[in-house]
Design a protein around this motif. Structure first.
Motif, PDB file in Angstrom:
ATOM      1  N   ALA A  86     -90.142 -64.488  -4.082  1.00 41.52           N
ATOM      2  CA  ALA A  86     -90.267 -63.030  -4.213  1.00 41.52           C
ATOM      3  C   ALA A  86     -91.201 -62.473  -3.149  1.00 41.52           C
ATOM      4  O   ALA A  86     -90.923 -61.428  -2.544  1.00 41.52           O
ATOM      5  CB  ALA A  86     -90.768 -62.664  -5.608  1.00 41.52           C
ATOM      6  N   LEU A  87     -92.291 -63.166  -2.890  1.00 41.65           N
ATOM      7  CA  LEU A  87     -93.226 -62.713  -1.850  1.00 41.65           C
ATOM      8  C   LEU A  87     -92.608 -62.813  -0.469  1.00 41.65           C
ATOM      9  O   LEU A  87     -92.764 -61.910   0.358  1.00 41.65           O
ATOM     10  CB  LEU A  87     -94.519 -63.523  -1.915  1.00 41.65           C
ATOM     11  N   ALA A  88     -91.884 -63.883  -0.209  1.00 41.14           N
ATOM     12  CA  ALA A  88     -91.241 -64.056   1.098  1.00 41.14           C
ATOM     13  C   ALA A  88     -90.178 -62.992   1.332  1.00 41.14           C
ATOM     14  O   ALA A  88     -90.008 -62.512   2.453  1.00 41.14           O
ATOM     15  CB  ALA A  88     -90.628 -65.447   1.198  1.00 41.14           C
ATOM     16  N   VAL A  92     -95.234 -56.235  -6.384  1.00 39.16           N
ATOM     17  CA  VAL A  92     -94.033 -57.002  -6.085  1.00 39.16           C
ATOM     18  C   VAL A  92     -93.364 -57.411  -7.392  1.00 39.16           C
ATOM     19  O   VAL A  92     -94.005 -57.944  -8.295  1.00 39.16           O
ATOM     20  CB  VAL A  92     -94.370 -58.247  -5.241  1.00 39.16           C
ATOM     21  N   VAL A  93     -92.075 -57.150  -7.490  1.00 39.68           N
ATOM     22  CA  VAL A  93     -91.304 -57.529  -8.684  1.00 39.68           C
ATOM     23  C   VAL A  93     -90.863 -58.978  -8.533  1.00 39.68           C
ATOM     24  O   VAL A  93     -90.170 -59.330  -7.579  1.00 39.68           O
ATOM     25  CB  VAL A  93     -90.083 -56.604  -8.882  1.00 39.68           C
ATOM     26  N   LEU A  94     -91.280 -59.810  -9.472  1.00 43.91           N
ATOM     27  CA  LEU A  94     -90.934 -61.230  -9.440  1.00 43.91           C
ATOM     28  C   LEU A  94     -89.586 -61.498 -10.091  1.00 43.91           C
ATOM     29  O   LEU A  94     -88.826 -62.348  -9.641  1.00 43.91           O
ATOM     30  CB  LEU A  94     -92.002 -62.052 -10.159  1.00 43.91           C
ATOM     31  N   ALA A  95     -89.318 -60.797 -11.179  1.00 40.24           N
ATOM     32  CA  ALA A  95     -88.080 -61.015 -11.933  1.00 40.24           C
ATOM     33  C   ALA A  95     -87.919 -59.865 -12.916  1.00 40.24           C
ATOM     34  O   ALA A  95     -88.798 -59.007 -13.044  1.00 40.24           O
ATOM     35  CB  ALA A  95     -88.146 -62.338 -12.680  1.00 40.24           C
ATOM     36  N   TRP A  96     -86.786 -59.874 -13.602  1.00 43.43           N
ATOM     37  CA  TRP A  96     -86.528 -58.888 -14.655  1.00 43.43           C
ATOM     38  C   TRP A  96     -86.398 -59.637 -15.967  1.00 43.43           C
ATOM     39  O   TRP A  96     -85.666 -60.629 -16.061  1.00 43.43           O
ATOM     40  CB  TRP A  96     -85.249 -58.108 -14.360  1.00 43.43           C
ATOM     41  N   ARG A  97     -87.103 -59.184 -16.985  1.00 42.23           N
ATOM     42  CA  ARG A  97     -87.037 -59.781 -18.315  1.00 42.23           C
ATOM     43  C   ARG A  97     -86.773 -58.674 -19.330  1.00 42.23           C
ATOM     44  O   ARG A  97     -87.531 -57.701 -19.390  1.00 42.23           O
ATOM     45  CB  ARG A  97     -88.342 -60.506 -18.675  1.00 42.23           C
ATOM     46  N   ASP A  98     -85.704 -58.807 -20.079  1.00 40.94           N
ATOM     47  CA  ASP A  98     -85.324 -57.826 -21.108  1.00 40.94           C
ATOM     48  C   ASP A  98     -85.235 -56.414 -20.543  1.00 40.94           C
ATOM     49  O   ASP A  98     -85.683 -55.447 -21.157  1.00 40.94           O
ATOM     50  CB  ASP A  98     -86.309 -57.867 -22.281  1.00 40.94           C
TER      51      ASP A  98
END
Length: 99
Positions: free
Chosen positions: A21-23, A58-64
């Motif tokens: 995600a950072l990259a 920074v968005v790492l992932a989406w949960r629910d």
């Protein structure tokens, strides 16, 4: 940046997902060119992080259906730059020059 591995596990995230995600967020890439009246215009997309606060967004992932931000799993702050090489002469800092 200090990542809390317990929080990562609770959100079912891996450290590799954080790194990816950072990259993918911190980029400076060419977005194309445009030629007009014998002038060539080169364009870039500048999505580089400017300050630690931006890194936390920074968005790492989406949960629910909700984003998981880096700031939720890590302590993002300025740190000292790593020192790779120390050169001294008579116990005092010096400069090493190869000739």
């Amino acid at each position: 940046m200090l990542v809390d591995t317990v929080k990562l596990q609770a959100l079912h995230l891996t450290l590799k997902e954080v790194v990816d995600a950072l990259a993918n967020t911190n980029e400076l890439i060419s977005s194309g060119m445009h030629e007009e009246n014998r002038q060539l215009y080169l364009t870039v997309l500048d999505n580089r992080v400017r300050q630690p606060k931006d890194l936390g967004e920074v968005v790492l992932a989406w949960r629910d259906g909700s984003p998981v931000y880096l700031r939720e799993v890590a302590d993002v702050r300025l740190g000292e730059a790593p020192q790779f090489n120390v050169v001294t002469a008579d116990g005092r800092p010096a400069v090493l020059m190869n000739i």
